[in-house]
Design an enzyme around this catalytic site. Structure first.
Site, PDB file in Angstrom:
ATOM      1  N   LEU A 140      12.252  14.057 -11.842  1.00  0.00           N
ATOM      2  CA  LEU A 140      13.474  13.702 -12.569  1.00  0.00           C
ATOM      3  C   LEU A 140      13.365  14.087 -14.045  1.00  0.00           C
ATOM      4  O   LEU A 140      14.340  14.572 -14.638  1.00  0.00           O
ATOM      5  CB  LEU A 140      13.756  12.192 -12.432  1.00  0.00           C
ATOM      6  CG  LEU A 140      14.980  11.691 -13.193  1.00  0.00           C
ATOM      7  CD1 LEU A 140      16.257  12.430 -12.761  1.00  0.00           C
ATOM      8  CD2 LEU A 140      15.166  10.186 -12.992  1.00  0.00           C
ATOM      9  N   ASP A 170       0.565   7.540 -22.115  1.00  0.00           N
ATOM     10  CA  ASP A 170       0.359   6.658 -20.961  1.00  0.00           C
ATOM     11  C   ASP A 170       1.178   5.397 -21.228  1.00  0.00           C
ATOM     12  O   ASP A 170       0.874   4.646 -22.156  1.00  0.00           O
ATOM     13  CB  ASP A 170      -1.147   6.336 -20.849  1.00  0.00           C
ATOM     14  CG  ASP A 170      -1.440   5.375 -19.694  1.00  0.00           C
ATOM     15  OD1 ASP A 170      -0.485   4.822 -19.106  1.00  0.00           O
ATOM     16  OD2 ASP A 170      -2.630   5.186 -19.394  1.00  0.00           O
ATOM     17  N   ALA A 177       6.571   6.875 -13.814  1.00  0.00           N
ATOM     18  CA  ALA A 177       6.416   5.846 -12.785  1.00  0.00           C
ATOM     19  C   ALA A 177       5.300   6.237 -11.834  1.00  0.00           C
ATOM     20  O   ALA A 177       4.957   7.419 -11.708  1.00  0.00           O
ATOM     21  CB  ALA A 177       7.722   5.685 -11.993  1.00  0.00           C
ATOM     22  N   THR A 194       4.770   6.721  -8.176  1.00  0.00           N
ATOM     23  CA  THR A 194       5.770   6.951  -7.126  1.00  0.00           C
ATOM     24  C   THR A 194       5.169   7.246  -5.737  1.00  0.00           C
ATOM     25  O   THR A 194       5.924   7.576  -4.827  1.00  0.00           O
ATOM     26  CB  THR A 194       6.698   8.123  -7.521  1.00  0.00           C
ATOM     27  OG1 THR A 194       5.891   9.286  -7.716  1.00  0.00           O
ATOM     28  CG2 THR A 194       7.503   7.825  -8.762  1.00  0.00           C
ATOM     29  N   THR A 239      15.169   2.181  -7.710  1.00  0.00           N
ATOM     30  CA  THR A 239      15.116   2.757  -6.370  1.00  0.00           C
ATOM     31  C   THR A 239      15.894   1.952  -5.324  1.00  0.00           C
ATOM     32  O   THR A 239      16.029   0.724  -5.457  1.00  0.00           O
ATOM     33  CB  THR A 239      13.628   2.859  -5.927  1.00  0.00           C
ATOM     34  OG1 THR A 239      13.560   3.211  -4.554  1.00  0.00           O
ATOM     35  CG2 THR A 239      12.884   1.553  -6.122  1.00  0.00           C
ATOM     36  N   ASP A 240      16.345   2.660  -4.304  1.00  0.00           N
ATOM     37  CA  ASP A 240      16.953   2.006  -3.133  1.00  0.00           C
ATOM     38  C   ASP A 240      15.933   1.107  -2.432  1.00  0.00           C
ATOM     39  O   ASP A 240      16.308   0.209  -1.680  1.00  0.00           O
ATOM     40  CB  ASP A 240      17.488   3.070  -2.156  1.00  0.00           C
ATOM     41  CG  ASP A 240      16.451   4.113  -1.755  1.00  0.00           C
ATOM     42  OD1 ASP A 240      15.510   4.364  -2.540  1.00  0.00           O
ATOM     43  OD2 ASP A 240      16.573   4.692  -0.652  1.00  0.00           O
ATOM     44  N   TYR A 244       5.540  -0.567  -3.700  1.00  0.00           N
ATOM     45  CA  TYR A 244       6.275   0.279  -4.651  1.00  0.00           C
ATOM     46  C   TYR A 244       7.626  -0.372  -4.999  1.00  0.00           C
ATOM     47  O   TYR A 244       7.976  -0.502  -6.175  1.00  0.00           O
ATOM     48  CB  TYR A 244       6.470   1.669  -4.045  1.00  0.00           C
ATOM     49  CG  TYR A 244       7.483   2.524  -4.766  1.00  0.00           C
ATOM     50  CD1 TYR A 244       7.183   3.127  -5.991  1.00  0.00           C
ATOM     51  CD2 TYR A 244       8.762   2.738  -4.225  1.00  0.00           C
ATOM     52  CE1 TYR A 244       8.126   3.909  -6.656  1.00  0.00           C
ATOM     53  CE2 TYR A 244       9.703   3.515  -4.878  1.00  0.00           C
ATOM     54  CZ  TYR A 244       9.385   4.097  -6.089  1.00  0.00           C
ATOM     55  OH  TYR A 244      10.318   4.865  -6.749  1.00  0.00           O
ATOM     56  N   TRP A 269      15.908   9.096  -2.621  1.00  0.00           N
ATOM     57  CA  TRP A 269      15.569  10.293  -1.851  1.00  0.00           C
ATOM     58  C   TRP A 269      15.760  11.574  -2.664  1.00  0.00           C
ATOM     59  O   TRP A 269      16.553  12.462  -2.309  1.00  0.00           O
ATOM     60  CB  TRP A 269      16.434  10.355  -0.580  1.00  0.00           C
ATOM     61  CG  TRP A 269      16.248   9.240   0.402  1.00  0.00           C
ATOM     62  CD1 TRP A 269      15.912   7.939   0.143  1.00  0.00           C
ATOM     63  CD2 TRP A 269      16.413   9.319   1.824  1.00  0.00           C
ATOM     64  NE1 TRP A 269      15.861   7.216   1.306  1.00  0.00           N
ATOM     65  CE2 TRP A 269      16.165   8.038   2.354  1.00  0.00           C
ATOM     66  CE3 TRP A 269      16.765  10.353   2.689  1.00  0.00           C
ATOM     67  CZ2 TRP A 269      16.239   7.758   3.714  1.00  0.00           C
ATOM     68  CZ3 TRP A 269      16.847  10.079   4.050  1.00  0.00           C
ATOM     69  CH2 TRP A 269      16.584   8.804   4.550  1.00  0.00           C
TER      70      TRP A 269
END
Ligand SMILES: NC(=O)c1ccc[n+]([C@@H]2O[C@H](COP(=O)([O-])OP(=O)(O)OC[C@H]3O[C@@H](n4cnc5c(N)ncnc54)[C@H](OP(=O)(O)O)[C@@H]3O)[C@@H](O)[C@H]2O)c1
Length: 289
Positions: A12, A36, A60, A62, A101-102, A125, A150
């Site tokens: 992203l 960091d 993040a 991930t 996030t979903d 997560y 996604w």
């Protein structure tokens, strides 16, 4: 407008830098090796020195499956890192944009999740990203929490590229066919985030491409568009046996975001076709998109 992008070396972050610079933002990129986010003092110094109007906090942890076995590391980045960045944004009077996030949802719904719906993450997560949301909300910073799902796109590891590469090597691919979500092109997500930030929007929003798919449908469409012939074996979640549980249904309701943007989000199939066309053009030209 001055922007600071943390985690700018990721999927992203890569798209955001492109979109922000194209839209006339002055965007400062901070990759993991530059900053960091778990180091509080370094974060405050970096934000103070950049003096941004908006911080896009893309850094993040991930790796969803690996997260199950190292929760300490995950929370250090996704909760405490988010708290550090949000506190520094508050001190600099900057808006923080926090992609979430979903996977904060349980997946038990049968209708798209709205921003105010109850959260109940089923994996480490998701729990850590929700803890990050809470830390951002409590920080006192002006904040825009943007839940998405996604992701695929240029500049980082993602499901679409991985499937194309594996199928291109002639490997037979086993793909989960009983989880449903909204695949999203990072370019479209970045455009929407830049627009929402420019308009000074705050609160919790769902930002994803329109349409829905299973992982198997996403892979099949990528292979079809990419002209790759391969055998795809649809499998159930249990049979696939990933380390982390995942929501069976994590379709985000994007209608409120579309109303704010005053345009529909593109369907993931169109977005995927555009991404693959751009990828092919870049590969022919010898440069990454
Ligand atoms: N990818 C998806 O499908 C998806 C879906 C929903 C939400 N999101 C959210 O969207 C955001 C961006 O995700 P993405 O797909 O761009 O992830 P990504 O490609 O994994 O990028 C994350 C970046 O953060 C960096 N990072 C990790 N730990 C860090 C630390 N302690 N300090 C600074 N940087 C650190 C990583 O660097 P290293 O690689 O060097 O560690 C990487 O460059 C995340 O908040 C994620 O939770 C992603």
């Amino acid at each position: 407008m001055n922007a600071l992008v943390t985690g700018s070396g990721g999927l992203l972050g890569h798209a955001l830098l492109r979109v922000l610079r194209r839209s006339g933002f002055r965007a400062e990129a901070m990759e993991h090796r530059d900053l960091d986010v778990a180091r509080r003092d370094a974060v405050h110094r970096a934000v103070r020195s950049a003096a941004p109007d908006v911080v896009f906090h893309c850094a993040a942890y991930t790796a969803v499956d690996r997260a199950e076995s190292e929760p300490e590391k995950v929370f250090a980045v996704n909760e405490r890192g988010a708290a550090n960045v949000a506190a520094a944004a508050a001190a600099a009077d900057a808006l923080i944009v926090y992609p979430s996030t979903d996977y904060v949802f349980s997946g038990d719904s049968a209708v798209p999740y709205r921003p105010g719906d109850a959260t109940a993450p089923c994996n480490v997560y998701g729990k850590s990203k929700l803890a990050g949301e809470i830390a951002v909300r409590r920080s006192g910073a002006r904040h825009l929490i943007a839940r998405t799902s996604w992701l695929f796109g240029a500049g980082g590891r993602n499901f679409v590229d991985t499937m194309l590469a594996r199928a291109g090597r002639g490997e037979r691919v086993r793909i989960v066919d009983d989880q449903t979500g909204r695949p999203t092109w990072t370019e479209e997500l970045a455009r929407a985030l830049a627009e929402l930030a420019c308009a000074g929007r705050e609160g919790v929003h769902h930002v994803a491409c329109a349409g829905r798919a299973t992982w198997c449908e996403l892979a099949q469409e990528a292979l079809r568009l990419g002209g790759v012939t391969a055998t795809v074996d649809p499998v159930g979640t249990e049979e696939f046996g990933a380390a982390a549980p995942r929501p069976r249904w994590s379709v985000l309701d994007i209608s409120a975001t579309e109303a704010l943007l005053r345009r529909p989000m593109p369907n993931w199939r169109h977005a995927l076709a555009a991404y693959l066309a751009e990828k092919e053009q870049a590969e022919r030209g010898g440069a990454g998109p």
